[in-house]
Enzyme design. Structure first.
Site, PDB file in Angstrom:
ATOM      1  N   CYS A  88       0.831  -1.209   0.000  1.00 50.16           N
ATOM      2  CA  CYS A  88       0.000   0.000   0.000  1.00 50.16           C
ATOM      3  C   CYS A  88       0.862   1.255   0.000  1.00 50.16           C
ATOM      4  CB  CYS A  88      -0.933   0.014   1.209  1.00 50.16           C
ATOM      5  SG  CYS A  88      -1.923   1.522   1.319  1.00 50.16           S
ATOM      6  N   ARG A 133      -0.124   4.790   2.928  1.00 53.67           N
ATOM      7  CA  ARG A 133      -0.104   4.523   4.365  1.00 53.67           C
ATOM      8  C   ARG A 133       0.165   5.716   5.259  1.00 53.67           C
ATOM      9  NH1 ARG A 133       3.947  -0.395   4.692  1.00 53.67           N
ATOM     10  NH2 ARG A 133       4.388   0.004   2.490  1.00 53.67           N
ATOM     11  N   TRP A 144      -8.961   5.364  -0.899  1.00 51.64           N
ATOM     12  CA  TRP A 144      -9.502   5.911  -2.131  1.00 51.64           C
ATOM     13  C   TRP A 144      -8.556   5.562  -3.254  1.00 51.64           C
ATOM     14  CZ3 TRP A 144      -8.596   9.090   2.151  1.00 51.64           C
ATOM     15  CH2 TRP A 144      -7.400   9.817   2.121  1.00 51.64           C
ATOM     16  N   GLU A 182      -4.509   3.030 -10.989  1.00 54.01           N
ATOM     17  CA  GLU A 182      -5.107   1.714 -10.747  1.00 54.01           C
ATOM     18  C   GLU A 182      -6.208   1.410 -11.759  1.00 54.01           C
ATOM     19  OE1 GLU A 182      -5.836   2.738  -6.286  1.00 54.01           O
ATOM     20  OE2 GLU A 182      -5.690   0.552  -6.451  1.00 54.01           O
TER      21      GLU A 182
HETATM   22  N1  ARG Z   1      -6.267  -1.899  -7.492  1.00 55.38           N
HETATM   23  C1  ARG Z   1      -7.553  -2.240  -6.965  1.00 55.38           C
HETATM   24  C2  ARG Z   1      -8.643  -1.848  -7.951  1.00 55.38           C
HETATM   25  O1  ARG Z   1      -8.369  -1.353  -8.993  1.00 55.38           O
HETATM   26  C3  ARG Z   1      -7.820  -1.572  -5.629  1.00 55.38           C
HETATM   27  C4  ARG Z   1      -6.791  -1.833  -4.552  1.00 55.38           C
HETATM   28  C5  ARG Z   1      -6.891  -0.883  -3.391  1.00 55.38           C
HETATM   29  N2  ARG Z   1      -6.648   0.466  -3.812  1.00 55.38           N
HETATM   30  C6  ARG Z   1      -6.738   1.556  -3.030  1.00 55.38           C
HETATM   31  N3  ARG Z   1      -6.501   2.722  -3.564  1.00 55.38           N
HETATM   32  N4  ARG Z   1      -7.016   1.464  -1.743  1.00 55.38           N
HETATM   33  O2  ARG Z   1      -9.820  -1.971  -7.677  1.00 55.38           O
END
Ligand code: ARG
Length: 374
Positions: free
Chosen positions: A64, A67, A241, A246
């Site tokens: 993560c 953090r 968030w 991602e």
């Molecule tokens: N990478 C994952 C997704 O695309 C989420 C993982 C957690 N990500 C976060 N920003 N807390 O759904």
């Protein structure tokens, strides 16, 4: 217990929020826990121990990047909840409390632990909000990652919306704990009103909206086990968030997910006949930019990889000042685009550890997240 008490004595320590300091001296508490284990085979965390454990589990999550704010994790203590329909209802409550119309708050809901007499409840979904994937001939409509999970939900009686779409929110699949543990899993629909989503548009390319992309605002990991001081909580969904990469550079880009890069590149007028024109790279950047722009415009919390990398280095510094090592998995912390443009790329880190409060993926839960009952 020792970690909790030690850190609580530090000035400006971990447990500043909500007055969750230890109630009794360490030796007294350890004696009480030993006694409780002798009598019942387990022990019950105080609210303060639970909050501390959950926050430290986040702090120890080597994958993560977010953090820095681990102390601010908002805890929903639902340890009394074991019935599947109540677990599902509390998951929906989690969505509402964490989403706050886009002002996302890092939140964890902790359900009943495993005990010597009965297991705690289980959430089969990888995340509380995910999109169905439907096999249609050779292609997949929706998210290919969840084709197996979608099949499993249908076998339990879930009926997809008609017509089926690329962004149909999957139902929650929950097996109860305690007296419900013997029964199989149950599905429960997530009410539309609890799922905030963002339509994806691009700041410069009007055609981007026509791709019909959207994504959910809240990433809530729901199939990891939370272990604190020998007590194991198999259902403890938690969220932060999103960071734009991602979604833009993975969920929309990966060949085994929405696989959008070729379409984006073609709309951009790029030459897709050779990898060497770097059409993939250019399309991944523009798709990530579109995601960032859309969330920002909608007023939904979203990190960017530049800012988040800087914050992460600040977190490392603070941990070092506190005399702690910070476990880091480089391959997860470095963003999937522009790695070398962020400071997190240019260094080595402490190896992940396996001790202390921790989120763990158990193999059964991992399989269930893909729709394989075991
Ligand atoms: N990478 C994952 C997704 O695309 C989420 C993982 C957690 N990500 C976060 N920003 N807390 O759904």
């Amino acid at each position: 217990m020792r970690l909790f008490h030690a850190e609580s004595e530090e000035p400006g320590a971990t447990t500043v929020k909500g007055g969750d300091a230890p109630a009794v001296p360490l030796a007294e508490r350890i004696a009480a826990v030993r006694d409780e284990i002798e009598r019942t085979g387990t022990y019950v965390h105080t609210a303060a121990e639970l909050a501390f454990g959950a926050r430290v589990a986040w702090r120890s999550s080597a994958r993560c990047i977010g953090r820095l704010y681990w102390r601010s994790l908002h805890l929903r203590d639902r340890r009394h909840v074991t019935a599947p329909d109540e677990v599902a209802a509390e998951c929906v409550g989690h969505l509402d409390e964490a989403t706050r119309r886009g002002r996302i708050r890092s939140t964890i809901t902790i359900f009943a632990p495993d005990t010597p007499t009965a297991p705690g409840p289980r959430i089969w979904n990888e995340q509380l909000i995910r999109y169905a994937g439907y096999r249609t001939g050779g292609r997949v409509l929706g998210d290919p990652r969840y084709v197996g999970f979608t099949d499993h939900a249908r076998s339990l009686g879930w009926v997809p919306p008609s017509p089926m779409g690329r962004f149909d929110v999957l139902p929650l699949v929950v097996s109860g704990g305690g007296e419900w543990a013997e029964k199989g899993p149950q599905f429960v629909d997530v009410p539309e009103a609890s799922v905030l989503e963002v339509d994806i548009t691009h700041p410069d390319h009007a055609w981007f909206a026509d791709l019909g992309l959207r994504w959910h605002a809240l990433p809530v990991i729901s199939n990891m086990r939370l272990d604190i001081g020998g007590i194991s909580y198999p259902a403890a969904p938690f969220n932060g968030w999103y960071m734009a990469t991602e979604i833009g550079a993975r969920n929309f880009a990966d060949a085994d997910r929405y696989d959008m890069l070729r379409e984006v590149a073609e709309k951009m007028g790029l030459d897709t006949s050779s990898d060497r024109t770097m059409w993939r790279d250019r399309a991944a950047v523009e798709t990530t930019l579109a995601v960032q722009h859309s969330f920002d415009t909608a007023g939904v919390s979203m990190a960017d990889h530049h800012g988040e990398s800087q914050r992460f280095l600040r977190h490392l510094e603070r941990e070092e000042q506190a005399g702690r090592t910070c476990p880091v998995d480089w391959s997860w912390i470095v963003p999937p685009i522009s790695g070398g443009l962020t400071p997190v790329f240019h260094r080595y880190y402490d190896e992940p550890t396996d001790t202390g409060p921790m989120f763990r993926m158990d193999p059964q839960q991992a399989a269930r997240g893909q729709g394989c009952p075991m």
